[in-house]
Design a protein around this motif. Structure first.
Motif, short mmCIF file in Angstrom:
data_model
loop_
_atom_site.label_atom_id
_atom_site.label_comp_id
_atom_site.label_asym_id
_atom_site.label_seq_id
_atom_site.Cartn_x
_atom_site.Cartn_y
_atom_site.Cartn_z
N LEU A 1 0.83 -1.20 0.00
CA LEU A 1 0.00 0.00 0.00
C LEU A 1 0.87 1.25 0.00
O LEU A 1 2.00 1.23 0.47
CB LEU A 1 -0.89 0.01 1.24
N THR A 2 0.34 2.33 -0.51
CA THR A 2 1.05 3.61 -0.47
C THR A 2 0.74 4.36 0.81
O THR A 2 1.48 5.24 1.20
CB THR A 2 0.68 4.48 -1.68
N HIS A 3 -0.37 3.99 1.46
CA HIS A 3 -0.76 4.62 2.73
C HIS A 3 -1.10 3.54 3.76
O HIS A 3 -1.68 2.51 3.41
CB HIS A 3 -1.95 5.56 2.52
N CYS A 4 -0.77 3.80 5.00
CA CYS A 4 -0.99 2.86 6.10
C CYS A 4 -2.48 2.55 6.25
O CYS A 4 -3.31 3.46 6.25
CB CYS A 4 -0.44 3.46 7.40
N GLU A 5 -2.81 1.28 6.40
CA GLU A 5 -4.22 0.92 6.54
C GLU A 5 -4.75 1.21 7.94
O GLU A 5 -5.95 1.21 8.15
CB GLU A 5 -4.46 -0.54 6.16
N GLU A 6 -3.87 1.49 8.91
CA GLU A 6 -4.31 1.83 10.27
C GLU A 6 -4.53 3.34 10.43
O GLU A 6 -5.58 3.76 10.85
CB GLU A 6 -3.27 1.36 11.30
N CYS A 7 -3.50 4.13 10.11
CA CYS A 7 -3.57 5.56 10.40
C CYS A 7 -3.67 6.43 9.15
O CYS A 7 -3.92 7.63 9.25
CB CYS A 7 -2.38 6.00 11.23
N GLY A 8 -3.45 5.86 7.98
CA GLY A 8 -3.55 6.62 6.73
C GLY A 8 -2.30 7.40 6.36
O GLY A 8 -2.28 8.10 5.35
N ALA A 9 -1.24 7.28 7.15
CA ALA A 9 0.01 7.99 6.85
C ALA A 9 0.66 7.40 5.60
O ALA A 9 0.49 6.23 5.28
CB ALA A 9 0.97 7.88 8.03
N SER A 10 1.40 8.22 4.90
CA SER A 10 2.09 7.79 3.70
C SER A 10 3.21 6.80 4.05
O SER A 10 3.94 7.00 5.01
CB SER A 10 2.67 9.01 2.99
N ILE A 11 3.31 5.72 3.28
CA ILE A 11 4.39 4.74 3.46
C ILE A 11 5.49 5.09 2.46
O ILE A 11 5.25 5.12 1.26
CB ILE A 11 3.89 3.31 3.24
N PRO A 12 6.71 5.37 2.94
CA PRO A 12 7.79 5.79 2.04
C PRO A 12 8.13 4.72 1.00
O PRO A 12 7.99 3.52 1.24
CB PRO A 12 8.98 5.99 2.99
N GLU A 13 8.57 5.19 -0.14
CA GLU A 13 8.96 4.32 -1.26
C GLU A 13 10.01 3.29 -0.84
O GLU A 13 9.95 2.12 -1.20
CB GLU A 13 9.49 5.17 -2.42
N ALA A 14 11.00 3.73 -0.04
CA ALA A 14 12.07 2.83 0.39
C ALA A 14 11.51 1.67 1.21
O ALA A 14 11.96 0.53 1.07
CB ALA A 14 13.11 3.59 1.20
N ARG A 15 10.54 1.93 2.06
CA ARG A 15 9.92 0.86 2.86
C ARG A 15 9.15 -0.11 1.97
O ARG A 15 9.20 -1.31 2.16
CB ARG A 15 9.01 1.46 3.93
N ARG A 16 8.45 0.42 0.99
CA ARG A 16 7.68 -0.44 0.08
C ARG A 16 8.60 -1.34 -0.74
O ARG A 16 8.27 -2.48 -1.03
CB ARG A 16 6.79 0.41 -0.83
N LYS A 17 9.78 -0.81 -1.11
CA LYS A 17 10.74 -1.63 -1.86
C LYS A 17 11.39 -2.67 -0.96
O LYS A 17 11.63 -3.80 -1.38
CB LYS A 17 11.83 -0.74 -2.48
N ALA A 18 11.68 -2.29 0.29
CA ALA A 18 12.34 -3.21 1.22
C ALA A 18 11.42 -4.33 1.66
O ALA A 18 11.87 -5.45 1.91
CB ALA A 18 12.85 -2.43 2.43
N MET A 19 10.12 -4.03 1.78
CA MET A 19 9.15 -5.02 2.25
C MET A 19 7.97 -5.10 1.29
O MET A 19 6.97 -4.42 1.49
CB MET A 19 8.65 -4.66 3.64
N PRO A 20 8.08 -5.91 0.25
CA PRO A 20 6.94 -6.05 -0.67
C PRO A 20 5.69 -6.50 0.08
O PRO A 20 5.76 -7.35 0.96
CB PRO A 20 7.41 -7.12 -1.65
N GLY A 21 4.57 -5.89 -0.23
CA GLY A 21 3.32 -6.25 0.42
C GLY A 21 3.07 -5.52 1.73
O GLY A 21 2.13 -5.85 2.45
N VAL A 22 3.91 -4.54 2.06
CA VAL A 22 3.77 -3.82 3.32
C VAL A 22 2.41 -3.11 3.39
O VAL A 22 1.92 -2.59 2.39
CB VAL A 22 4.95 -2.84 3.54
N ARG A 23 1.79 -3.13 4.58
CA ARG A 23 0.46 -2.55 4.73
C ARG A 23 0.40 -1.50 5.85
O ARG A 23 -0.59 -0.81 5.99
CB ARG A 23 -0.55 -3.65 5.00
#
Length: 88
Positions: free
Chosen positions: A36-58
């Motif tokens: 996801l591009t935004h956290c499913e709990e709080c709605g905060a933006s998830i940084p690109e680096a985190r999304r690349k490091a952890m595929p499927g991050v929510r």
């Protein structure tokens, strides 16, 4: 040499089963699917680096840390060590 009701390798079998349970639990908690591009709990933006490091991050980092703390508190219970599980 067998002692009591337990088999010769009962302790090692119990240790192996506990380790296998922990591995299954950890694998089941791995993120799956598209991230996801935004956290499913709080709605905060998830940084690109985190999304690349952890595929499927929510979750964002702070929500993931909170979830890890909650789950860590309940992880210490060993059901195989309880009297009820030995009666089966």
């Amino acid at each position: 040499m067998a002692t009591g009701w337990a088999g010769d390798n009962a302790v090692q079998d119990q240790i192996d089963a506990t380790v296998e349970d922990a591995i299954k639990r950890a694998r089941s908690q791995l993120p799956q699917g598209p991230g996801l591009t935004h956290c499913e709990e709080c709605g905060a933006s998830i940084p690109e680096a985190r999304r690349k490091a952890m595929p499927g991050v929510r979750l964002c980092v702070s929500c993931q840390e909170a979830l890890d703390r909650e789950q860590g508190a309940a992880a210490g219970y060993n059901r195989r060590g309880s009297k009820d599980s030995q009666l089966r």
